[in-house]
Design an enzyme around this catalytic site. Sequence first.
Site, PDB file in Angstrom:
ATOM      1  N   LYS A  21     -51.291 -55.869 -27.379  1.00 28.45           N
ATOM      2  CA  LYS A  21     -51.340 -56.795 -26.246  1.00 28.45           C
ATOM      3  C   LYS A  21     -52.743 -56.772 -25.661  1.00 28.45           C
ATOM      4  CE  LYS A  21     -49.708 -57.231 -21.456  1.00 28.45           C
ATOM      5  NZ  LYS A  21     -48.874 -56.618 -20.398  1.00 28.45           N
ATOM      6  N   ASP A  65     -54.795 -59.606 -15.715  1.00 23.56           N
ATOM      7  CA  ASP A  65     -53.456 -60.121 -15.413  1.00 23.56           C
ATOM      8  C   ASP A  65     -53.266 -60.254 -13.903  1.00 23.56           C
ATOM      9  OD1 ASP A  65     -50.827 -60.900 -15.468  1.00 23.56           O
ATOM     10  OD2 ASP A  65     -50.035 -58.880 -15.819  1.00 23.56           O
ATOM     11  N   ARG A 110     -45.045 -60.010 -23.279  1.00 22.90           N
ATOM     12  CA  ARG A 110     -44.081 -60.286 -24.339  1.00 22.90           C
ATOM     13  C   ARG A 110     -44.252 -61.697 -24.903  1.00 22.90           C
ATOM     14  NH1 ARG A 110     -39.489 -58.937 -20.109  1.00 22.90           N
ATOM     15  NH2 ARG A 110     -41.278 -57.740 -19.383  1.00 22.90           N
ATOM     16  N   LYS A 143     -49.393 -61.358  -8.449  1.00 20.56           N
ATOM     17  CA  LYS A 143     -49.225 -59.955  -8.075  1.00 20.56           C
ATOM     18  C   LYS A 143     -49.765 -59.713  -6.662  1.00 20.56           C
ATOM     19  CE  LYS A 143     -49.883 -58.044 -12.746  1.00 20.56           C
ATOM     20  NZ  LYS A 143     -48.639 -57.265 -12.865  1.00 20.56           N
TER      21      LYS A 143
END
Length: 493
Positions: free
Chosen positions: A264, A269, A350, A276
Amino acid sequence: MKFSTRAASIERLRTDCVWLPVVGGRHLSPGGEALDAETGGRISAALASGDLSAKAGATLMLHLDGDARRALLVSFGETDEVGEKAWNEAVRAAFRAAGAIAANDAVSLLHEVPVTGRGVEWKLRNQVAAGREAAYRFEQLKSKRDKQPVRPERVTLLVARAGASRAATEVARATALANGVDLARDLGNLPGNVCTPSYLGDVAKKLGRDFDLKVEVLGERQMQALKMFSLLSVGKGSEQPPRLIVLHYQGASSKQAPVALVGKGITFDTGGISLKPAAEMDEMKYDMCGAASVLGTMRAVAEMKLKINLVGVIAAAENMPGGRASKPGDIVTSMSGQTIEILNTDAEGRLVLCDALTYVQRFKPRTVVDIATLTGACVIALGHHHSGLFTREDALAAELTDAGREAGDTCWRMPLDDAYQEQLKSPFADMANIGGRPAGSVTAACFLSRFADGYDWAHLDIAGTAWKSGANKGASGRPVPLLTRFLIGRCEG
């Protein structure tokens, strides 16, 4: 810090500092006894004085013969039985103490101490790992770097003549592994404005040039042609284009099915539209540590010249909010043809991995291991000691677990029962990308399992082990040691 082995008598060697192990608070190893006799009992007299604590990790520096030669006495604990914990504490203490003196070279006899259940090769490897850990610095982006040199510059591990060749091989392999770990740490520590998906592609290309690897870096158009719409959806909100990076190492016959590592590579992110919290978001630069571990392992394997075929696949993207970003409720079609309802854009790892797991089928791999900082739920379950291991293959689970124990880079097997698949049901698509709060790391692995067809597969969730937080935060380089030891085992098995 450079390591080498030598088969010679300790009395004849001249060095800035010799490291002597002490067991049970008073017992020297054979090499220490020989040096003590050569110096007229100065070492045993110091032990008799009680100046060295029996606690594992205690050290005492002695000057020998009135010259610059020193002896560093290192305590391995109060009992004659030495376990791994005491061993590791003592070895780390030796490097700390040696780093504080003006000695450019050292000779170590620490491996003369018997360690329960471990042989001399394990002890040699661990000294190299501990030394390189102590020497590691990340100063590439500082205008003023630490002027204090890393010491010692050279460490010689004194070995018996009978096992000198094998010892030299182990130290060379340990050095290659340390180089791979350092690469993974460097990549993890780089900020997101430097380490982008394109930057990872450039690093892979440099590895290819340095170690004669075949490297391909696929851009957006190529991924669109492959119908990797799940992976592409993650990068839609970013100015940085996603990349699929593929590396090939051929160390065995072309008839041998390769092992594949899938990493990954979310270079930053934010969570996307499912944003977040701001606190500690800077640590999301570490969300590409799975990719970093693939590159680090490829480097280590290539430097070791292992007789194995290995493929590394990295799904790299930056997850940002924006006008084109995926929204909760969007449905995308993966390369496999399965559709996914994106209920949370922060469950993006994922989404990139699933297309990479489908892509890797074309190489007809024997085994595939994916590595990802995938879920905070795994941190809650296992803390920061073990990586989470998910697989349906008992033999593969045993291989990876044993490799982790041997490398000191442990993993813990987690469940992967079909009952958990129920949590991924969607009324609008083949599956949802999250399964709710219960067993979050398990349902994430269940999601990936739906794309791992045609090969033995394992998933390593390294969210709790890939980096450390706090004042001394930084990438750990894990699980490069585990993966490399696993691949060495495949060569030797």
